[in-house]
Scaffold this active site. Sequence first.
Site, PDB file in Angstrom:
ATOM      1  N   THR A 129       0.827  -1.210   0.000  1.00 43.82           N
ATOM      2  CA  THR A 129       0.000   0.000   0.000  1.00 43.82           C
ATOM      3  C   THR A 129       0.861   1.261   0.000  1.00 43.82           C
ATOM      4  O   THR A 129       0.639   2.185  -0.790  1.00 43.82           O
ATOM      5  CB  THR A 129      -0.883  -0.009   1.267  1.00 43.82           C
ATOM      6  OG1 THR A 129      -1.509  -1.266   1.334  1.00 43.82           O
ATOM      7  CG2 THR A 129      -1.906   1.086   1.251  1.00 43.82           C
ATOM      8  N   LYS A 166       9.373   0.800  11.754  1.00 46.72           N
ATOM      9  CA  LYS A 166       9.551   1.101  13.186  1.00 46.72           C
ATOM     10  C   LYS A 166      10.116  -0.079  13.949  1.00 46.72           C
ATOM     11  O   LYS A 166      10.895   0.087  14.890  1.00 46.72           O
ATOM     12  CB  LYS A 166       8.218   1.542  13.788  1.00 46.72           C
ATOM     13  CG  LYS A 166       7.126   0.500  13.733  1.00 46.72           C
ATOM     14  CD  LYS A 166       5.820   1.053  13.268  1.00 46.72           C
ATOM     15  CE  LYS A 166       5.821   1.234  11.783  1.00 46.72           C
ATOM     16  NZ  LYS A 166       4.535   1.512  11.185  1.00 46.72           N
ATOM     17  N   GLU A 170      10.359   9.445   8.962  1.00 47.09           N
ATOM     18  CA  GLU A 170       9.103  10.127   9.326  1.00 47.09           C
ATOM     19  C   GLU A 170       7.903   9.184   9.252  1.00 47.09           C
ATOM     20  O   GLU A 170       6.996   9.247  10.087  1.00 47.09           O
ATOM     21  CB  GLU A 170       8.880  11.323   8.389  1.00 47.09           C
ATOM     22  CG  GLU A 170       7.721  12.206   8.758  1.00 47.09           C
ATOM     23  CD  GLU A 170       7.937  12.951  10.071  1.00 47.09           C
ATOM     24  OE1 GLU A 170       7.314  12.548  11.068  1.00 47.09           O
ATOM     25  OE2 GLU A 170       8.720  13.930  10.107  1.00 47.09           O
ATOM     26  N   ILE A 201       1.420  12.073  10.446  1.00 43.68           N
ATOM     27  CA  ILE A 201       1.703  13.192  11.352  1.00 43.68           C
ATOM     28  C   ILE A 201       3.212  13.494  11.329  1.00 43.68           C
ATOM     29  O   ILE A 201       4.008  12.606  11.598  1.00 43.68           O
ATOM     30  CB  ILE A 201       1.290  12.847  12.807  1.00 43.68           C
ATOM     31  CG1 ILE A 201      -0.205  12.527  12.883  1.00 43.68           C
ATOM     32  CG2 ILE A 201       1.662  13.974  13.761  1.00 43.68           C
ATOM     33  CD1 ILE A 201      -0.680  12.119  14.277  1.00 43.68           C
ATOM     34  N   ASP A 237       3.587  -2.471  18.366  1.00 37.94           N
ATOM     35  CA  ASP A 237       3.747  -1.498  17.279  1.00 37.94           C
ATOM     36  C   ASP A 237       3.825  -0.069  17.841  1.00 37.94           C
ATOM     37  O   ASP A 237       4.699   0.726  17.476  1.00 37.94           O
ATOM     38  CB  ASP A 237       2.555  -1.647  16.318  1.00 37.94           C
ATOM     39  CG  ASP A 237       2.451  -0.515  15.324  1.00 37.94           C
ATOM     40  OD1 ASP A 237       3.138  -0.564  14.298  1.00 37.94           O
ATOM     41  OD2 ASP A 237       1.672   0.428  15.587  1.00 37.94           O
ATOM     42  N   LYS A 260       7.171   2.785  18.163  1.00 34.42           N
ATOM     43  CA  LYS A 260       7.136   4.214  17.816  1.00 34.42           C
ATOM     44  C   LYS A 260       7.594   5.061  18.996  1.00 34.42           C
ATOM     45  O   LYS A 260       8.361   6.015  18.844  1.00 34.42           O
ATOM     46  CB  LYS A 260       5.717   4.608  17.384  1.00 34.42           C
ATOM     47  CG  LYS A 260       5.251   3.869  16.129  1.00 34.42           C
ATOM     48  CD  LYS A 260       3.754   3.992  15.909  1.00 34.42           C
ATOM     49  CE  LYS A 260       3.282   3.135  14.744  1.00 34.42           C
ATOM     50  NZ  LYS A 260       1.838   2.974  14.652  1.00 34.42           N
TER      51      LYS A 260
HETATM   52  N1  HSE Z   1      -1.215  -0.908  12.637  1.00 31.36           N
HETATM   53  C1  HSE Z   1      -0.764   0.415  12.883  1.00 31.36           C
HETATM   54  C2  HSE Z   1      -1.915   1.205  13.476  1.00 31.36           C
HETATM   55  C3  HSE Z   1      -0.282   1.136  11.651  1.00 31.36           C
HETATM   56  O1  HSE Z   1      -3.019   0.704  13.573  1.00 31.36           O
HETATM   57  O2  HSE Z   1      -1.698   2.338  13.852  1.00 31.36           O
HETATM   58  C4  HSE Z   1       1.168   0.930  11.379  1.00 31.36           C
HETATM   59  O3  HSE Z   1       1.977   1.170  12.487  1.00 31.36           O
END
Ligand code: HSE
Length: 428
Positions: free
Chosen positions: A14, A107, A131, A138, A203, A207
Site C-alpha cells: 500500500t 519502526k 518520518e 503526522i 507497534d 514508535k
Molecule cells: N497498525 C498500525 C496502526 C499502523 O493501527 O496504527 C502501522 O503502524
Amino acid sequence: MSDPLRLGIAGLGTVGAGVVKIVRQKAALLSARAGREITISAVSARSRDKDRGVPLNDYAWEDDPVALAKRDDIDVFVELVGGEDGPAKDAVEAALTSGKDVITANKAMLAMHGHALAELAEAQGRVIRFEAAVAGGIPVIKALTEGLAGNDITRIMGVMNGSCNYILTRMESAGLTYEEVFAEADGLGYLEADPQLDVGGIDAAHKLALLSSIAFGTQVNFAGIALEGIENVTIEDIKHAADMGFKIKLLGSTQMTARGLEQSMAPCLVPATSPLGQLDGGTNMIVLEGDQVGQIVLRGPGAGEGPTASAVLSDVVDLARGIRLPVFGQPCANLVAAKVASAAKPAPYYLRMALQDKPGALAKVATALGDAGVSIDRMRQYDHSEPTAPVLIVTHTVSSDALAKALSALPGTGVVTGTPVALRIEQV
Ligand code: HSE
C-alpha cells in the site's frame, strides 16, 4: 537545476505503491519544491505481476531488495518491506555500505536495531530518515528534530496505534466486548498480519522508543518500555470509566525523570474532555511538551496509503534539498544509554474490584488502602443485587510502590473476589 534525486523503492505494498503514485503525479510540484527532479530508477517487491494500480514499466526491476540497495543508479534506498530483521535490515545495511541514504517506514527494525544502524550510517557519511515510521502522516519527527529544536522536551504522550484506538472507541460506542470488536476489526483488515503487534501494544511501543531517543538524546531502548496491550480491557471498565468522566486509551508516555527514563505503553484513563479523551476511531494523537513552547498537540491519520506515503515524501524532499540530520537528531556519540526508571512516577489510579456485599466489607478495603498509603479520592458501588458488587475507586496521586502494596493486601481482606483491576489515570 541539480541532478535528479534517484530513488530505489523496495516494497510495493500500500505505502510503496502510494509513493510511486505521488512521485509520478506530482513530479512538477516536487521538483519545484525540492529544487531538483525526483525520479525512480528501480523497484523491488515479492511479486512482479501483481496489479498495484500504478505503472511500473518505466523502472528497472530487482527481485532482491539487497541488489536494489546496491545499484549504482540510485541515491536513496526507500525501504518499505517491513520486518525487524531479514531482507529489510540486510538491504538497509547494504544501502548504507554502498553509499546510499535510506528512508524507511520500518519502526520495528529501528526500535530493535536503530542505534547500530545509526552508527553504521554515520560511519558511512549517510543518513536514515523515518518520518513514516511514527504516527503515519503526522510530521512528528520533523516537529521534534526541527520545530522544537530549541526546547528541552519534558514529556511526550500519545495514541500511536490507530487499530487499538478503533477497538477501544468501538467497544464504547457499540457496547461490544473486546473479543467481538477484535473479530470485527480483523475482518475489516484493520489489524497487522500479526495482530499481536497492534493489540499487544508492540507497534505503538516501537514508535514510542524512537520518539524517546530523539526527545531525550538517548539510545533507542525498546526493552526499557513498560508494555501492556489492550487485550484485558473490558467493556465494564470502559463503561465505568466513562461514568467517572474518563476514557480508556492505549497511551504511550515517555519522560526523563530523576529516577531515569520512564517509558510506558499501556491502557490508561484520560479525562473524557481532554484532546486525547476525544480522539475516536483510527486516528493518532501525539502530545509534545517542551520547556519553552509548552504543549503542542498533533492529530492525524496514523496509517494508510496517502498519509504514510506523504510522510515518506517529506523525507524524500528533504534529502533532495540537501537537508541531512543525524538519524536521532544528534550524533550517535552524544546519545546516552539511559537508565530505565526504577518505578513509575506517582499518579492517580482507577481501581475496580468485586466486593462481597456485606457489612464492613468496604471498611476493610478502605483500611487496606489506607495502610498502604493510598488515599481515596472518589468511590462508587454498583449492582447490589449481585452477590458481589463492583466497586470503583479513584485514588489520589500515589506512588507505584504504595499501589502495589495496596493491591497485594486486598486479597487478605477476605472480602474482595477475583483480581482487582488497576489502571493509571494520566493527567493531560
Ligand atoms: N497498525 C498500525 C496502526 C499502523 O493501527 O496504527 C502501522 O503502524
